[in-house]
Design an enzyme around this catalytic site. Sequence first.
Site, PDB file in Angstrom:
ATOM      1  CG  PHE A 177      -1.812  -1.262   1.205  1.00  0.00           C
ATOM      2  CD1 PHE A 177      -2.768  -1.513   0.226  1.00  0.00           C
ATOM      3  CD2 PHE A 177      -1.605  -2.232   2.183  1.00  0.00           C
ATOM      4  CE1 PHE A 177      -3.505  -2.681   0.232  1.00  0.00           C
ATOM      5  CE2 PHE A 177      -2.339  -3.405   2.190  1.00  0.00           C
ATOM      6  CZ  PHE A 177      -3.291  -3.642   1.212  1.00  0.00           C
ATOM      7  NE  ARG A 178       1.712   3.389  -5.218  1.00  0.00           N
ATOM      8  CZ  ARG A 178       1.336   2.310  -5.900  1.00  0.00           C
ATOM      9  NH1 ARG A 178       1.549   1.101  -5.406  1.00  0.00           N
ATOM     10  NH2 ARG A 178       0.745   2.429  -7.070  1.00  0.00           N
ATOM     11  CG  LEU A 179       1.959   2.288   4.024  1.00  0.00           C
ATOM     12  CD1 LEU A 179       1.234   1.687   5.221  1.00  0.00           C
ATOM     13  CD2 LEU A 179       2.012   3.817   4.163  1.00  0.00           C
TER      14      LEU A 179
END
Length: 201
Positions: A177-179
């Site tokens: 999740f783009r983390l």
Amino acid sequence: MPDRSGIFAGDDPFAIARAWLAEAETSEPNDPNAIALATVDETGLPNSRMVLLKEIEDDAFVFYTNYQSAKARELDQAGKAAFVMHWKTLRRQIRVRGLIAREDGAKADEYFRSRSLKSRLGAWASQQSQPLESRAALLAEVAKVTAKQGPNPARPPFWGGYRLAPLEIEFWADGAFRLHDRFRWRRTELSANWEVVRLNP
Ligand SMILES: Cc1cc2nc3c(=O)[nH]c(=O)nc-3n(C[C@H](O)[C@H](O)[C@H](O)COP(=O)(O)O)c2cc1C
């Protein structure tokens, strides 16, 4: 010091970079050592192109090129450069910024000797980044230098290495999740200690 574990662990960013590259060598289909090398020209306009990273030394990154190319002019003039390498298979990148010096001594001779004869002759024949009339003209130049240089050409005086001594190295790995995970190693000068921070993705 931020908590770094797994692929980010260790006290030596060059060792981490070497380990990541070694992993990429087993997974990338082509040129795992390709870097996008960024320079600025005399007007401050950025420029970038791929080159192959040939060595990760104890304190520097080394690549080779033609000293009369556009990139060489920009590297020599600014004395600074940056590069990024990205591995799609690993979903990781390494960013590097730092100071540039030529490697045109014994090490460059040794690397030149390790290249195939055709590549060595190609280096002699190419006036890299200069206009070229036709492919046929290039092949004629290859034939000319082949006759002149013989089977064991010395390194051309206009071809050699550059060593990038980093002031900053960032290791980035894809997260769900783009983390993403990012750790930036920075030092104010080459003799200073590294400071490592975790950055927001
Ligand atoms: C994957 C890849 C690797 C390359 N490796 C090199 C290299 O190691 N040295 C080099 O001079 N050019 C290399 N090139 C060509 C450069 O990208 C570029 O076209 C050339 O060096 C001229 O750049 P310049 O006009 O900015 O000097 C490579 C290109 C690609 C796509």
